[in-house]
Motif scaffolding. Structure first.
Motif, PDB file in Angstrom:
ATOM      1  N   LYS A   7       0.835  -1.205   0.000  1.00  0.00           N
ATOM      2  CA  LYS A   7       0.000   0.000   0.000  1.00  0.00           C
ATOM      3  C   LYS A   7       0.869   1.254   0.000  1.00  0.00           C
ATOM      4  N   VAL A  10       2.402   1.743  -3.506  1.00  0.00           N
ATOM      5  CA  VAL A  10       1.400   2.218  -4.463  1.00  0.00           C
ATOM      6  C   VAL A  10       1.053   3.671  -4.180  1.00  0.00           C
ATOM      7  N   ASP A  11       0.889   4.012  -2.923  1.00  0.00           N
ATOM      8  CA  ASP A  11       0.582   5.404  -2.556  1.00  0.00           C
ATOM      9  C   ASP A  11       1.694   6.357  -3.002  1.00  0.00           C
ATOM     10  N   VAL A  13       3.710   5.994  -5.578  1.00  0.00           N
ATOM     11  CA  VAL A  13       3.670   6.150  -7.027  1.00  0.00           C
ATOM     12  C   VAL A  13       2.463   6.977  -7.453  1.00  0.00           C
ATOM     13  N   MET A  14       1.353   6.788  -6.772  1.00  0.00           N
ATOM     14  CA  MET A  14       0.120   7.465  -7.152  1.00  0.00           C
ATOM     15  C   MET A  14       0.016   8.880  -6.567  1.00  0.00           C
ATOM     16  N   ASP A  15       0.976   9.255  -5.754  1.00  0.00           N
ATOM     17  CA  ASP A  15       0.982  10.574  -5.142  1.00  0.00           C
ATOM     18  C   ASP A  15       0.865  11.653  -6.219  1.00  0.00           C
ATOM     19  N   GLU A  16      -0.039  12.572  -6.044  1.00  0.00           N
ATOM     20  CA  GLU A  16      -0.259  13.647  -7.014  1.00  0.00           C
ATOM     21  C   GLU A  16       0.742  14.789  -6.859  1.00  0.00           C
ATOM     22  N   GLY A  20       5.592  12.225  -6.728  1.00  0.00           N
ATOM     23  CA  GLY A  20       4.852  11.216  -7.479  1.00  0.00           C
ATOM     24  C   GLY A  20       4.952  11.448  -8.972  1.00  0.00           C
ATOM     25  N   GLN A  21       4.849  12.703  -9.374  1.00  0.00           N
ATOM     26  CA  GLN A  21       4.977  13.035 -10.793  1.00  0.00           C
ATOM     27  C   GLN A  21       6.369  12.691 -11.304  1.00  0.00           C
ATOM     28  N   ARG A  23       8.380  10.364 -10.099  1.00  0.00           N
ATOM     29  CA  ARG A  23       8.491   8.903 -10.163  1.00  0.00           C
ATOM     30  C   ARG A  23       7.839   8.370 -11.436  1.00  0.00           C
ATOM     31  N   ARG A  24       6.666   8.879 -11.777  1.00  0.00           N
ATOM     32  CA  ARG A  24       5.975   8.433 -12.981  1.00  0.00           C
ATOM     33  C   ARG A  24       6.757   8.820 -14.237  1.00  0.00           C
ATOM     34  N   SER A  27       9.624   6.451 -14.527  1.00  0.00           N
ATOM     35  CA  SER A  27       9.123   5.145 -14.948  1.00  0.00           C
ATOM     36  C   SER A  27       8.862   5.113 -16.448  1.00  0.00           C
TER      37      SER A  27
END
Length: 66
Positions: A7, A10-11, A13-16, A20-21, A23-24, A27
């Motif tokens: 969890k 995932v949190d 990576v999904m952080d807005e 998070g940006q 990391r994406r 990726s």
């Protein structure tokens, strides 16, 4: 792995937020690099081609000396 660890990952990576940006973005860059490496002419493609040619050459040499 524990459920909490998954969890948390995932949190992250999904952080807005900015992290998070970032990391994406990283990726996507890594995915693009991997895709290019597997395409014809890419480093992984060439390495596999060389490996196959070496195996074929070894097999031919073994048949000749047998």
């Amino acid at each position: 792995m524990k459920r909490e660890d998954i969890k948390k990952a995932v949190d992250m990576v999904m952080d807005e937020g900015e992290e998070g940006q970032e990391r994406r973005k990283k990726s996507r860059q890594l995915a693009d690099m991997a895709k290019k490496a597997l395409e014809k002419g890419g480093s992984s493609y060439l390495n596999i081609s060389l490996l196959i040619e070496d195996i074929k050459q070894q097999a031919t040499s073994n048949l000749i000396t047998a």
